[in-house]
Motif scaffolding. Structure first.
Motif, PDB file in Angstrom:
ATOM      1  N   ASP A  97     -15.338 -32.782   7.551  1.00 42.94           N
ATOM      2  CA  ASP A  97     -14.060 -33.074   8.208  1.00 42.94           C
ATOM      3  C   ASP A  97     -13.218 -33.951   7.277  1.00 42.94           C
ATOM      4  OD1 ASP A  97     -13.170 -33.198  11.548  1.00 42.94           O
ATOM      5  OD2 ASP A  97     -12.046 -34.351  10.056  1.00 42.94           O
ATOM      6  N   LYS A  98     -11.937 -33.636   7.238  1.00 44.24           N
ATOM      7  CA  LYS A  98     -11.012 -34.377   6.359  1.00 44.24           C
ATOM      8  C   LYS A  98     -10.627 -35.730   6.960  1.00 44.24           C
ATOM      9  CE  LYS A  98      -6.520 -33.405   4.206  1.00 44.24           C
ATOM     10  NZ  LYS A  98      -5.392 -32.453   4.193  1.00 44.24           N
ATOM     11  N   LEU A  99     -10.897 -35.906   8.232  1.00 44.63           N
ATOM     12  CA  LEU A  99     -10.473 -37.113   8.974  1.00 44.63           C
ATOM     13  C   LEU A  99      -8.963 -37.290   8.901  1.00 44.63           C
ATOM     14  CD1 LEU A  99     -13.289 -39.737   8.185  1.00 44.63           C
ATOM     15  CD2 LEU A  99     -13.121 -38.139  10.093  1.00 44.63           C
ATOM     16  N   THR A 100      -8.245 -36.326   9.429  1.00 43.84           N
ATOM     17  CA  THR A 100      -6.796 -36.439   9.512  1.00 43.84           C
ATOM     18  C   THR A 100      -6.459 -37.405  10.651  1.00 43.84           C
ATOM     19  OG1 THR A 100      -6.507 -34.721  11.177  1.00 43.84           O
ATOM     20  CG2 THR A 100      -6.571 -33.995   8.859  1.00 43.84           C
ATOM     21  N   TYR A 101      -5.177 -37.572  10.889  1.00 40.38           N
ATOM     22  CA  TYR A 101      -4.708 -38.449  11.970  1.00 40.38           C
ATOM     23  C   TYR A 101      -5.363 -38.078  13.315  1.00 40.38           C
ATOM     24  CZ  TYR A 101      -2.219 -34.741  14.203  1.00 40.38           C
ATOM     25  OH  TYR A 101      -1.969 -33.591  14.889  1.00 40.38           O
TER      26      TYR A 101
END
Ligand code: NAD
Ligand code: TYD
Length: 364
Positions: free
Chosen positions: A33-37
């Motif tokens: 997971d990119k850990l976006t907002y």
């Protein structure tokens, strides 16, 4: 035990899928997971010491990282949840939607195909690539139109829906061109624990608890079909286990509701659970300027998954909403963490110019 590479597994549906997979011992999980907002790194904190779970921060568009992860973990299936997922944001800034949903899915397909081609014949035969998509690819229905079927032509209306449609087409093409063992699911609106509060249901719950206006776009008569997220996860597992490759399945809750009804139901539950003297939460309901190109109605015909794989949703809307509201009430720290500065910026950007309009009743 099998190994699943799950992408976007810190997000709403992915995290619910991983929790269920861990509890029911479906597989060991690698979560990319990119850990976006839209994600809270604390979401799966309870799994951090679990030997069957491994988290990797990264982008599905990063070919080098993907090839390294696939080689290292040798997954038996990939479940692609990673996406930019909010229609309103796709209207304000579509760029990230094309990058992740279209280009990212393409990179994931390429890396996965290269990995799959080198597998032993037995592992190759069993491998699956499940792409998690939406009913929004089918466009909008009129009040008496039949519900979306798997053979309904694609007619996406928002940049979000168009980017998901693009990714579905790529996935389909990889099956037809390369024989790559893909599966596609198109699901209706999900609700439940851990949904980021830019989406209707958690936004309404949290605004109500903070005595803020409850924004209803247009006349509130747009219709969505709502499915409890855990039911969606169960359907995905059935598809993974039992579907023929190259298939697509619509998944829904047989639960069409107008937005107005959804908001009224949430208010009624809050009146019971968190009563305030001489106050009804519904008094906070505020009609605001509509979303541009707002799809009027979605409805899912899920007879194929019911007939072929035996899927039926378990949760009904009243019990599912109650569970959802109770989850938000009992997780104040999670809520605080996601309502950060970036969230406040979005709320300002999306709502400050949506001037209040009189309620449809006052208008007529
Ligand atoms: P979400 O926005 O809550 O979560 C998406 C997750 O993907 C986030 O954790 C984010 O950090 C991650 N992500 C985004 N870009 C990434 C990238 N480039 N690389 C790796 N990770 C990335 O979304 P959701 O509601 O959980 O939806 C999951 C999937 O299900 C999406 O593909 C969405 O289109 C689909 N879907 C959602 C619904 C719904 O009602 N929420 C309904 C049908 C289908
Ligand atoms: P949303 O949760 O954004 O999901 P989607 O657009 O993917 O269906 O919105 C669900 C419905 O609620 C949709 O018809 C738009 C409407 N809506 C509001 O009326 N007010 C809001 O503040 C939001 C976020 C959505």
């Amino acid at each position: 035990m099998q190994t699943f590479l799950v992408t976007g597994g810190i997000g709403f549906i992915g995290s619910n899928f991983i929790l269920k997979a861990s509890k029911e011992r479906w597989a060991n999980i690698i979560n990319l997971d990119k850990l976006t907002y839209a994600s809270n790194p604390q979401t799966l904190i309870q799994l951090q010491d679990s030997p069957g779970y491994h988290f990797v921060r990264g982008d599905i568009g990063d070919a080098e990282l993907l090839s390294h992860l696939l080689k290292q973990y040798q997954p038996d299936a990939i479940i692609n949840f990673a996406a930019e997922s909010h229609v309103d944001r796709s209207i304000v800034s579509p760029q990230d939607f094309i990058q992740t949903n279209v280009v990212g899915t393409f990179q994931l397909l390429e890396a996965s195909r290269a990995y799959w081609e080198k597998l032993s014949p037995q592992k190759r035969e069993q491998f699956r690539f499940l792409h998690v998509s939406t009913d929004e690819v089918y466009g909008s229905l009129g009040p008496t139109d039949p519900a979306f079927r798997e053979d309904t032509p694609y007619a996406p209306n928002s940049p979000y829906a168009a980017s998901k449609a693009g990714s579905d087409h790529l996935v389909r093409a990889y099956y037809h061109t390369y024989g790559f063992p893909t599966l596609i699911t198109n699901c209706s609106n999900n609700y439940g624990p851990r949904q980021f509060p830019e989406k209707l249901i958690p936004l309404i719950i949290l605004n109500a608890l903070h005595s803020k206006p409850l924004p209803i776009y247009g006349d509130g008569q747009n219709i969505r079909d709502w499915l409890y997220v855990v039911d969606h996860c169960q359907a995905l597992y059935l598809v993974l286990q039992h579907s023929q490759i190259g298939e697509s399945y619509n998944i829904g809750g047989n639960n069409e509701q107008t937005n107005l009804t959804v908001v009224e139901k949430i208010c009624a539950i809050l009146d019971e659970l968190v009563p305030k003297p001489n106050f009804n939460y519904s008094s906070l309901m505020t009609f605001v300027k509509d979303r541009p190109g707002h799809d009027r109605r979605y409805a899912i015909d899920c007879s194929k998954i019911s007939r072929e794989l035996g899927f039926e949703p378990k949760e009904d809307f009243n019990s599912g909403l109650l569970k959802t509201i109770q989850w938000y009430l009992s997780h104040p720290t999670w809520v605080e963490q996601v309502q950060s500065g970036a969230y406040q910026t979005w709320i300002k950007q999306n709502y400050q110019d949506r001037i209040k309009v009189p309620s449809p009743r006052a208008r007529s």
